[in-house]
Design a protein around this motif. Structure first.
Motif, short mmCIF file in Angstrom:
data_model
loop_
_atom_site.label_atom_id
_atom_site.label_comp_id
_atom_site.label_asym_id
_atom_site.label_seq_id
_atom_site.Cartn_x
_atom_site.Cartn_y
_atom_site.Cartn_z
N HIS A 35 8.52 23.09 1.54
CA HIS A 35 9.94 22.92 1.75
C HIS A 35 9.84 23.36 3.37
N SER A 36 8.69 23.28 4.00
CA SER A 36 8.66 23.36 5.45
C SER A 36 8.29 21.91 5.84
N ALA A 37 8.01 21.69 7.19
CA ALA A 37 7.57 20.36 7.66
C ALA A 37 6.21 20.33 8.10
N HIS A 38 5.64 21.74 7.81
CA HIS A 38 4.32 21.78 8.12
C HIS A 38 3.37 21.22 7.14
N CYS A 39 1.94 20.95 7.58
CA CYS A 39 1.16 20.50 6.60
C CYS A 39 -0.42 20.92 7.28
N GLU A 40 -1.36 21.43 6.46
CA GLU A 40 -2.62 21.50 6.81
C GLU A 40 -3.85 20.24 6.60
N VAL A 41 -4.70 20.08 7.16
CA VAL A 41 -5.52 19.17 6.98
C VAL A 41 -6.99 19.39 7.08
N VAL A 42 -7.85 19.11 6.18
CA VAL A 42 -9.12 19.04 6.15
C VAL A 42 -9.86 17.86 6.55
N GLY A 43 -10.51 17.92 7.48
CA GLY A 43 -11.24 16.72 8.26
C GLY A 43 -12.85 16.78 8.11
N SER A 44 -13.28 15.74 7.76
CA SER A 44 -14.71 15.71 7.69
C SER A 44 -15.27 14.76 8.62
N LEU A 45 -16.20 15.21 9.46
CA LEU A 45 -16.84 14.32 10.63
C LEU A 45 -18.24 14.24 10.48
N THR A 56 -4.80 28.20 -0.06
CA THR A 56 -5.88 28.43 0.58
C THR A 56 -7.24 28.30 -0.14
N ALA A 57 -7.03 28.68 -1.48
CA ALA A 57 -8.26 28.51 -2.23
C ALA A 57 -8.36 26.86 -2.47
N VAL A 58 -7.52 25.99 -2.11
CA VAL A 58 -7.75 24.51 -2.35
C VAL A 58 -8.35 24.16 -0.94
N LEU A 59 -7.69 24.56 0.00
CA LEU A 59 -8.23 24.44 1.38
C LEU A 59 -9.77 24.80 1.72
N TYR A 60 -9.82 25.87 1.46
CA TYR A 60 -11.29 26.57 1.64
C TYR A 60 -12.21 25.70 0.99
N GLY A 61 -11.85 25.38 -0.37
CA GLY A 61 -12.82 24.65 -1.23
C GLY A 61 -13.17 23.05 -0.66
N LEU A 62 -11.99 22.49 -0.14
CA LEU A 62 -12.31 21.35 0.26
C LEU A 62 -13.18 21.33 1.55
N ALA A 63 -13.10 22.55 2.46
CA ALA A 63 -13.78 22.54 3.63
C ALA A 63 -15.23 22.87 3.41
N VAL A 64 -15.61 23.64 2.40
CA VAL A 64 -17.00 23.67 2.25
C VAL A 64 -17.86 22.77 1.27
N ASP A 65 -16.76 21.92 0.49
CA ASP A 65 -17.26 20.78 -0.10
C ASP A 65 -17.50 19.64 1.00
N ALA A 66 -16.69 19.56 2.12
CA ALA A 66 -16.88 18.64 3.08
C ALA A 66 -18.28 18.95 4.08
N ALA A 67 -18.57 20.05 3.94
CA ALA A 67 -19.90 20.61 4.72
C ALA A 67 -21.13 20.26 4.08
#
Length: 384
Positions: A370-380, A221-232
């Protein structure tokens, strides 16, 4: 690494037998196949140690031999409960807490709820752990409004947790009389402690109540949110809209770099937590509204309100055409789309790109190894 529950049709780790590097390769390829036509896909962000990452556990009670009860997870595509002593995905502290819960329930002679007959008392147990703080919440879900011998249960639980060397910070009874697969009901009673726990994420402290949405993998989550804020690409001058904001985690993470943050969330409990989290962290440039994101943003766009950056983190079913069209009318310079379902993200991108936005990049994050799920951060970025 393997688990004996897999042979019993546990569906929690469908990719466990696949080497972790191969799991990451497949997930990255799947995201590239879905989103690559819209923009470049960066290498997936995986975990260094992809085990015992879940800070939230839901266990279901079931009958056991000798008139006792056990607890565990449903076998895949069934309502048969597989007893769980330990799990390769769950926080090891929570495994021990669950054993203490089970022992206390048996000591108090509590009976498991029978779905077919509608008899019995204990339905589920939800556990949360604040990994940064070490605090642990126990939520006992009952089919009846009264938990007989509640004080004795709490006493036995605390003693059992101490014996196992694990903490219990608060205990909550949740009453769920509905015949439903939804775990939690609407009514709650605090049996011990304050009814919430604290955790720290990305430099902010959050109060977590039983029904708070909070990502289950704190490292990623720290990785995910870091990427999201950087993308902004925030400079401190922007008005930021945090749609589907939950307890405010993304918006509050971004608040230090924005002029103003506005969060919108349909879950009133989550909004109450978000307001409290802003106050607790001394964040004065964030406001939160309890409303359906689509309806709220449509009204805001009709009123001529603007946002420089929109964060959107919708549920698995993705966003709605009405929401996306209203976002386009607001004309933010950037949209940061955080998705837990790349398939619905691809569907939504088809509309956003028609409305004048171009995808700059996508970064997959392996939130659920170990699951099939994956989160993605997209920058538009807006191009017209």
């Amino acid at each position: 690494m393997d688990c004996k529950l897999r042979a019993k049709n546990c569906g929690g780790c469908p990719m466990l037998a696949t080497e972790y590097a191969a799991q990451l390769k497949k997930k990255e390829a799947d995201v590239r196949a879905l989103l690559g036509k819209y923009g470049p896909v960066a290498p997936i962000r995986g975990m260094e140690t992809p085990y015992h990452y879940r800070n939230k556990v839901i266990s279901t009670f079931a009958p056991a031999a000798g008139g006792k009860l056990t607890s565990g997870i449903y076998a895949a595509r069934t309502h048969k409960v597989l007893p769980v002593e330990s799990c390769l995905l769950q926080d090891e502290v929570l495994d021990k807490v669950m054993l203490a819960v089970r022992a206390a329930a048996n000591a108090c002679r509590c009976q498991p709820f029978n779905e077919d007959k509608g008899t019995g008392l204990l339905r589920h147990c939800l556990l949360r752990r604040g990994v940064a703080t070490g605090q642990v919440m126990v939520v006992l879900v009952t089919a009846q409004p009264v938990l007989p011998g509640a004080k004795n249960f709490v006493k036995a639980l605390l003693a059992g947790a101490e014996k196992r060397g694990v903490p219990v910070t608060t205990v909550v009874q949740n009453y769920n009389p509905r015949r439903t697969s939804v775990v939690l009901g609407e009514d709650e009673k605090v049996l011990y402690g304050k009814g919430f726990i604290l955790d720290t994420l990305c430099g902010k402290t959050y109060a977590l109540s039983p029904r708070s949405f909070y990502q289950v993998n704190p490292v990623q989550t720290a990785v995910l949110y870091g990427l999201a804020v950087d993308a902004a690409h925030l400079t401190g001058k922007e008005v930021v809209l945090d749609a589907y904001c939950g307890i405010g985690t993304i918006g509050l993470t971004a608040s230090d770099k924005a002029r103003q943050v506005v969060g919108v969330e349909v879950n009133r409990d989550a909004v109450r937590d978000a307001i409290g989290n802003a106050k607790h962290n001394g964040v004065k440039n964030a406001r939160f509204f309890a409303a359906d994101a689509t309806a709220w943003i449509r009204e805001a766009a009709d009123a001529g309100q603007k946002a420089d950056v929109v964060f959107m983190d919708p549920p698995r079913e993705g966003s709605t055409p009405a929401f996306l069209e209203s976002v386009a009318r607001m004309a933010p310079k950037r949209i940061v789309y955080v998705s837990c379902n790349p398939e619905t993200m691809a569907r939504d991108l088809a509309l956003l790109t028609q409305k004048g936005y171009r995808a700059e990049s996508f970064t997959p994050v392996d939130m659920f190894p170990h699951s099939a799920h994956c989160e993605v951060v997209g920058s538009l970025v807006r191009v017209k």
